[in-house]
Write a protein that holds these residues in place. Sequence first.
Motif, short mmCIF file in Angstrom:
data_model
loop_
_atom_site.label_atom_id
_atom_site.label_comp_id
_atom_site.label_asym_id
_atom_site.label_seq_id
_atom_site.Cartn_x
_atom_site.Cartn_y
_atom_site.Cartn_z
N GLY A 3 -0.36 0.76 -17.13
CA GLY A 3 0.00 1.98 -16.76
C GLY A 3 0.07 3.17 -16.29
N ALA A 4 -1.84 3.51 -15.52
CA ALA A 4 -1.35 4.42 -15.35
C ALA A 4 -1.81 4.47 -13.97
N VAL A 5 -1.63 4.98 -13.17
CA VAL A 5 -1.85 4.48 -11.34
C VAL A 5 -2.44 6.27 -10.86
N PHE A 6 -2.63 5.99 -9.83
CA PHE A 6 -2.93 7.54 -9.08
C PHE A 6 -2.99 6.81 -7.28
N MET A 7 -2.38 7.91 -6.41
CA MET A 7 -2.20 7.26 -5.29
C MET A 7 -2.71 8.14 -4.26
N VAL A 8 -3.16 8.49 -3.99
CA VAL A 8 -3.72 8.99 -1.90
C VAL A 8 -2.67 8.57 -0.81
N LEU A 9 -2.05 9.36 -0.29
CA LEU A 9 -0.85 9.76 0.66
C LEU A 9 -1.73 9.80 1.76
#
Length: 252
Positions: free
Chosen positions: A93-99
């Motif tokens: 349930g924890a998300v980290f994204m690099v765009l």
Amino acid sequence: MNRRQVLAATGAFGLVSLSGCLGLAGLDDHESTAGGVDADTRESTDYQQVGVDDITIEESVGVGPVEESVRVVNYLTEHEKTVDMGPLGEQRGAVFMVLTTPRIGIPNYQFNPVEDMSTHELVELVEDNYDEMDDIEHQEDYSMTILDQETTASRFTASAQFEGEDVDVYLHVSEAVETDDDLLVTIGVYPQEVANQEEDNVDELMENVVKEADESEGNGDEDDGDDDSDNEADSDEGDGDEDDEESDDGLV
């Protein structure tokens, strides 16, 4: 939630409408480099890199009697962590994204509007494109150092859907910083119930972003295809269940 659809809009916003200008300027094919997070930081925060996905925008436009094709390739590197979500139990349930999205321009003019977008503008793109994230409200702005550049990050509250249930989450978004040829934006989402731990983790992940993702880590949907070709003997057993599990992308 379909995070790829949303981040495609975030990373390419405005580029399609400017595709004619890009073609005329000779800037008809650009690709970014996938960003990531330092391996030691991923280990210390318990976030796992689960996928590196390309978000490709292709547009054919008419320039007089000639049709030009414009292609812009953005990358989204996804990280997930299993956290306690109360009645839902332990979930990713924890998300980290690099765009990353290419810097596209000519002297004194940049075509990619992400460069000048505030966190409020970036999060509005997220809100406009998520069918299952709403009620986004700004909480605070704070300074953050990403790739040795001082930038602004913001924290928002939001309501998200997870397995059919409403979950109150915090959403962190940073303004774009520059790499050699790209713009890089970070986004973190986690349940408010685990804010005491995950707020610090998101800050640490932001501060330890790297220009190139670790290619040895999980590679999202691309890995599924390789697994199918390498394990033909097992293709009749359990593949459907495994695919169902892989499609559960967490909160965003």
